[in-house]
Design an enzyme around this catalytic site. Structure first.
Site, PDB file in Angstrom:
ATOM      1  N   CYS A  32       0.834  -1.212   0.000  1.00  0.00           N
ATOM      2  CA  CYS A  32       0.000   0.000   0.000  1.00  0.00           C
ATOM      3  C   CYS A  32       0.869   1.262   0.000  1.00  0.00           C
ATOM      4  O   CYS A  32       1.539   1.557   0.988  1.00  0.00           O
ATOM      5  CB  CYS A  32      -0.910  -0.056   1.226  1.00  0.00           C
ATOM      6  SG  CYS A  32      -1.747   1.477   1.641  1.00  0.00           S
ATOM      7  N   CYS A  35       0.048   3.799   2.708  1.00  0.00           N
ATOM      8  CA  CYS A  35       0.501   3.280   4.014  1.00  0.00           C
ATOM      9  C   CYS A  35       1.977   3.601   4.226  1.00  0.00           C
ATOM     10  O   CYS A  35       2.387   3.984   5.326  1.00  0.00           O
ATOM     11  CB  CYS A  35       0.299   1.766   4.100  1.00  0.00           C
ATOM     12  SG  CYS A  35      -1.417   1.233   3.986  1.00  0.00           S
TER      13      CYS A  35
END
Length: 107
Positions: A32, A35
């Site tokens: 991600c 993230c």
């Protein structure tokens, strides 16, 4: 230098639900991009709030049970737990000030 604690489906209850401190949970995954963008901010918060807040990270790919239990649909999702109960949720790679304000509401 304090850093976030890695938790799993098995350690979540002990580290989060049973914590006496306010807990910020970062639901993330290694693939991600957002993230990874927010990770340094989470690390900074772990240092700045070491006495008041426990900061934990849970990899949603490796720990699907807790992710499903809390209805994680997109990541990063950050949840605040106080006295074992979820009290706030922030979704996405938000500015540090957004997370700081969320923490201050519950301290």
């Amino acid at each position: 230098m304090p850093s976030p604690i890695q938790v799993t489906d098995f350690s979540f209850e002990k580290e989060v639900v049973n914590s006496e401190k306010l807990v910020l949970v970062d639901f993330w995954a290694p693939w991600c991009g957002p993230c990874r963008m927010i990770s340094p901010v989470i690390d900074e918060l772990a240092q700045e709030y070491v006495e008041q807040v426990k900061i934990v990270k849970i990899n949603t790919d490796e720990n699907p049970s807790i992710s499903a239990e809390y209805g994680i649909r997109s990541i990063p999702t950050l949840m605040l737990f106080k006295d074992g109960k979820r009290v706030d949720t922030v979704i996405g790679a938000v500015p540090k000030s957004t997370l700081t304000n969320a923490l201050k509401k519950y301290l």
